[in-house]
Enzyme design. Structure first.
Site, mmCIF file in Angstrom:
data_model
loop_
_atom_site.group_PDB
_atom_site.id
_atom_site.type_symbol
_atom_site.label_atom_id
_atom_site.label_comp_id
_atom_site.label_asym_id
_atom_site.label_seq_id
_atom_site.Cartn_x
_atom_site.Cartn_y
_atom_site.Cartn_z
ATOM 1 C CG ASP A 1 47.961 36.735 38.640
ATOM 2 O OD1 ASP A 1 47.853 35.484 38.669
ATOM 3 O OD2 ASP A 1 48.164 37.412 39.656
ATOM 4 C CG HIS A 51 45.933 27.129 33.971
ATOM 5 N ND1 HIS A 51 46.322 28.389 34.378
ATOM 6 C CD2 HIS A 51 46.148 26.315 35.034
ATOM 7 C CE1 HIS A 51 46.774 28.327 35.625
ATOM 8 N NE2 HIS A 51 46.673 27.078 36.046
ATOM 9 C CG LEU A 81 53.982 39.938 17.964
ATOM 10 C CD1 LEU A 81 54.025 41.340 18.549
ATOM 11 C CD2 LEU A 81 52.697 39.220 18.411
#
Ligand code: FPP
Length: 231
Positions: free
Chosen positions: A11, A28, A122
């Site tokens: 956030d 962003h 991962l």
């Protein structure tokens, strides 16, 4: 203390841009850089699962311009970063109601999931058009279908069955959930899975969240006394 799965609420992208008087969409773009840095870092740390919140089912309420930009950005990142992810053995999964995504992006997401499904490095989960209540509702519907078909007695429904029918079915619950940007809430993220998860909220805004910040969160987690409701 074992740490296999970290979840993150990324956030603060727009606040980061506002503070610098940049266009908000630049926030962003920087957020993407931050995620890339972190994925490389956690790959080296041998973390098994990383689950990040990219777009919530409530984010549709943002302006059309921002929503379109975010989708375009996700599509671009998938194309541009795919090779590096695949090379590093990353398995990429999207969690959420993918059917409602723009068809081209959806196709690209499905391709990526298929092509990386066999990777053993991962596991990176990107929650997109995700809402935890919707996820739980979907799980309940799937279980109800089994009851309706006469395959399951309602008395035999277990917590494990509910876990298995979530989008995260088969993964361990996150031990740690990090939220950047300072808000002290879960925002409809992994509500079932985080019943016993340790929370770490930092004021740092997502574009500035670095591998060092991540390591600080892990160090903080290592000091916690997890009691699972016991003594
Ligand atoms: C939060 O900032 C972030 C988002 C809404 C999601 C977008 C995330 C990224 C672009 C990071 C990279 C992700 C992927 C999957 C490539 P905010 O807009 O809520 O900021 P604010 O709290 O300052 O308004």
């Amino acid at each position: 203390m074992p740490l296999e799965h970290v979840a993150i609420i990324m956030d603060g992208n727009r606040r980061w841009a506002d503070l610098r008087r940049y266009p908000r969409l630049k926030g962003h773009q920087e957020g993407v850089k931050s995620l890339k840095r972190l994925v490389r870092h956690v790959g080296e740390r041998k973390l098994k699962y990383l689950t990040v919140y990219a777009f919530s089912s409530e984010n549709w309420q943002r302006t059309e311009e921002e929503v379109n930009y975010l989708f375009e950005l996700f599509g671009r990142v998938l194309t541009e970063e795919f090779a590096e992810l695949a090379e590093n053995g990353v398995r990429l999964t999207f969690l959420g109601q993918l059917a409602a995504m723009p068809p081209k992006l959806r196709k690209s997401m499905e391709n990526t999931m298929q092509k990386t499904a066999g990777n053993t490095g991962l596991s990176l989960q990107v929650a997109i058009n995700y809402g935890a209540r919707l996820e739980i509702t979907d799980a309940v519907k799937k279980i109800a279908q089994q009851v309706k078909a006469g395959l399951l007695d309602p008395a035999d429904i277990t917590e494990e069955m509910i876990s298995d029918n979530l989008y995260t079915g088969g993964m361990p619950d996150p031990e740690l959930l990090i939220r950047t940007g300072g808000e002290m809430r879960l925002s409809n993220y992994l509500l079932w899975q985080s019943a016993y998860t340790e929370l770490f909220v930092t004021q740092t805004l997502w574009p500035e969240f670095s591998p060092e910040h991540f390591d600080q969160a892990i160090a903080d987690f290592a000091q916690r006394n997890r009691r699972w409701g016991g003594d």
